[in-house]
Motif scaffolding. Structure first.
Motif, short mmCIF file in Angstrom:
data_model
loop_
_atom_site.label_atom_id
_atom_site.label_comp_id
_atom_site.label_asym_id
_atom_site.label_seq_id
_atom_site.Cartn_x
_atom_site.Cartn_y
_atom_site.Cartn_z
N ILE A 3 41.14 35.88 37.82
CA ILE A 3 40.29 36.34 38.93
C ILE A 3 39.09 37.08 38.35
O ILE A 3 39.26 38.08 37.65
CB ILE A 3 41.08 37.27 39.88
CG1 ILE A 3 42.37 36.58 40.35
CG2 ILE A 3 40.21 37.67 41.07
CD1 ILE A 3 43.26 37.45 41.21
N TRP A 4 37.93 36.55 38.60
CA TRP A 4 36.69 37.16 38.09
C TRP A 4 35.77 37.49 39.26
O TRP A 4 35.52 36.65 40.13
CB TRP A 4 35.97 36.19 37.13
CG TRP A 4 36.76 35.86 35.89
CD1 TRP A 4 37.81 36.57 35.39
CD2 TRP A 4 36.56 34.74 35.00
NE1 TRP A 4 38.27 35.96 34.23
CE2 TRP A 4 37.53 34.85 33.97
CE3 TRP A 4 35.65 33.68 34.96
CZ2 TRP A 4 37.63 33.93 32.93
CZ3 TRP A 4 35.74 32.77 33.92
CH2 TRP A 4 36.72 32.91 32.91
N LYS A 32 41.70 23.91 39.57
CA LYS A 32 41.73 24.31 40.97
C LYS A 32 41.02 25.65 41.08
O LYS A 32 41.41 26.63 40.42
CB LYS A 32 43.17 24.46 41.46
CG LYS A 32 43.94 23.17 41.55
CD LYS A 32 43.55 22.33 42.75
CE LYS A 32 44.03 22.97 44.06
NZ LYS A 32 43.38 22.36 45.25
N VAL A 33 39.97 25.68 41.88
CA VAL A 33 39.12 26.88 41.94
C VAL A 33 38.97 27.37 43.38
O VAL A 33 38.75 26.58 44.30
CB VAL A 33 37.71 26.58 41.38
CG1 VAL A 33 36.85 27.83 41.39
CG2 VAL A 33 37.78 25.98 39.98
N LEU A 34 39.10 28.68 43.55
CA LEU A 34 38.85 29.30 44.85
C LEU A 34 37.66 30.25 44.72
O LEU A 34 37.61 31.05 43.78
CB LEU A 34 40.08 30.10 45.31
CG LEU A 34 39.91 30.89 46.61
CD1 LEU A 34 39.76 29.97 47.81
CD2 LEU A 34 41.10 31.84 46.83
N VAL A 126 39.73 32.13 40.29
CA VAL A 126 39.16 32.65 41.53
C VAL A 126 37.87 33.39 41.19
O VAL A 126 37.84 34.19 40.23
CB VAL A 126 40.12 33.65 42.23
CG1 VAL A 126 39.50 34.20 43.51
CG2 VAL A 126 41.46 32.99 42.54
N PHE A 127 36.80 33.11 41.92
CA PHE A 127 35.54 33.84 41.75
C PHE A 127 35.24 34.60 43.03
O PHE A 127 35.26 34.02 44.11
CB PHE A 127 34.37 32.88 41.48
CG PHE A 127 34.47 32.22 40.13
CD1 PHE A 127 34.00 32.88 39.00
CD2 PHE A 127 35.05 30.97 39.98
CE1 PHE A 127 34.09 32.29 37.74
CE2 PHE A 127 35.16 30.37 38.73
CZ PHE A 127 34.67 31.04 37.61
N ILE A 128 34.97 35.88 42.90
CA ILE A 128 34.66 36.69 44.09
C ILE A 128 33.17 37.02 44.09
O ILE A 128 32.67 37.64 43.14
CB ILE A 128 35.49 37.99 44.12
CG1 ILE A 128 36.98 37.67 43.93
CG2 ILE A 128 35.25 38.74 45.43
CD1 ILE A 128 37.88 38.91 43.90
N LEU A 142 36.42 44.48 42.77
CA LEU A 142 36.64 45.00 41.41
C LEU A 142 38.12 45.26 41.15
O LEU A 142 38.63 44.99 40.08
CB LEU A 142 35.81 46.27 41.18
CG LEU A 142 34.29 46.09 41.33
CD1 LEU A 142 33.56 47.37 40.98
CD2 LEU A 142 33.75 44.95 40.48
N ALA A 143 38.81 45.76 42.18
CA ALA A 143 40.22 46.08 42.01
C ALA A 143 41.06 44.82 41.79
O ALA A 143 42.11 44.86 41.15
CB ALA A 143 40.74 46.85 43.21
N ALA A 144 40.59 43.69 42.32
CA ALA A 144 41.38 42.46 42.24
C ALA A 144 41.14 41.70 40.93
O ALA A 144 41.89 40.79 40.60
CB ALA A 144 41.04 41.56 43.43
N SER A 145 40.09 42.08 40.19
CA SER A 145 39.62 41.21 39.10
C SER A 145 39.97 41.71 37.72
O SER A 145 40.01 42.92 37.47
CB SER A 145 38.10 41.09 39.19
OG SER A 145 37.75 40.59 40.46
#
Ligand SMILES: Nc1ncnc2c1ncn2[C@@H]1O[C@H](COP(=O)(O)OP(=O)(O)OP(=O)(O)O)[C@@H](O)[C@H]1O
Ligand SMILES: [Mg+2]
Length: 266
Positions: A3-4, A32-34, A126-128, A142-145
């Motif tokens: 997760i980035w 596989k990308v979200l 995963v890209f946020i 930031l907390a998820a990455s």
């Protein structure tokens, strides 16, 4: 699942373009990308032809359960794009009300982390995409990455904006006790202009250990790709912009994330 987050409080530096470009390239490699849009303006969402002013299935409902995420809710918010392997949780413009309601108050910071945990086995990456201001949405991203990519436009005020972002990262790290690793990505580089050359030189001196050694060149084809609503790699796979993102991706995949220094505590 990696997760980035792609973040910078400065607007228009290439955050959304980086999400689409890296996501598109990885999907093209069979991953596989979200992509998750946490920007109330919803540029990423619009890119893929969804309307943030009129959408229910989005990242917004994830935040409506007092900090917890009901089982299977994340899955219900996912849309597929016309690119195979590339999915999107779009933004709703209602996200803006969350900033007003919660600010950076404790208790709401782990919503995206919890939502993505529900999708753990479904994606490789995963890209946020994040809004250009500090608030509950950026804190969640930031907390998820495990890694924060910070696109920085190579122009006169680049260093100033980046200092502000570093300050934000330090603040969030102190309050969450969550280790943050980051990599600066110089963008929109134009070797014909003194401002680009000079700001890249200064960025490299100041962020020696946390900067990607390459740079994303200025390429008007990114605009053409956004008009077409597909990643540039789909439209013009050998354009210089795509080559630059391909080289960034190679760097990210080859360098183990643990080797990037974390944000110092200030
Ligand atoms: N390398 C590049 N060369 C030329 N144009 C670019 C490049 N990267 C992005 N752009 C263009 O610059 C504009 C801003 O880019 P983008 O939307 O990715 O920035 P952003 O940081 O997400 O902005 P915001 O903070 O408003 O969300 C877009 O029109 C995009 O097409
Ligand atoms: Mg954006």
């Amino acid at each position: 699942m990696k997760i980035w987050a792609v973040a910078n409080q400065k607007g228009g530096v290439g955050k959304t373009t980086s999400v689409v470009s890296l996501g598109g390239l990885l999907a093209g490699l069979g991953k596989k990308v979200l992509m998750v849009d946490l920007d109330p303006h919803g540029s990423l969402t619009c890119y893929f032809r969804l309307n943030p002013d009129n959408i229910e299935q989005s990242s917004y409902p994830l935040f409506l359960h007092e900090g917890s995420v009901p089982e299977n809710l994340a899955q219900k918010m996912v849309w597929s794009t016309e690119i195979e392997g590339l999915d999107l949780i779009p933004a709703s413009s209602a996200l803006v009300t969350l900033e007003r309601r919660f600010g950076v108050q404790a208790g709401m910071g782990l919503v995206i982390s919890k939502a993505l945990a529900q999708l753990q086995n479904q994606y490789d990456f995963v890209f946020i995409d994040t809004p250009p201001q500090l608030g509950v949405l950026l804190v969640n991203a930031l907390a998820a990455s495990e890694l924060i990519l910070i696109p920085v436009q190579t122009e006169f005020l680049a260093l100033k904006g980046l200092e502000r972002m570093m300050h934000t990262l330090q603040m969030i790290m102190k309050s969450q006790g969550h280790e943050l690793k980051f990599l600066v990505i110089p963008t929109m580089y134009d070797r014909r202009t003194h401002a680009s050359v000079e700001s890249l030189r200064r960025l490299r001196t100041s962020y020696e250990n946390n900067i990607w050694p390459g740079c994303i060149l200025i390429d008007t084809k990114f605009r053409d790709a956004s008009c077409a609503g597909v990643p540039l790699s789909k439209l013009m796979p050998s354009s210089r912009g795509v080559k630059a993102y391909r080289s960034l991706l190679k760097y990210l995949v080859e360098h183990s994330i643990s080797s990037f220094p974390q944000v110092n505590h200030g």
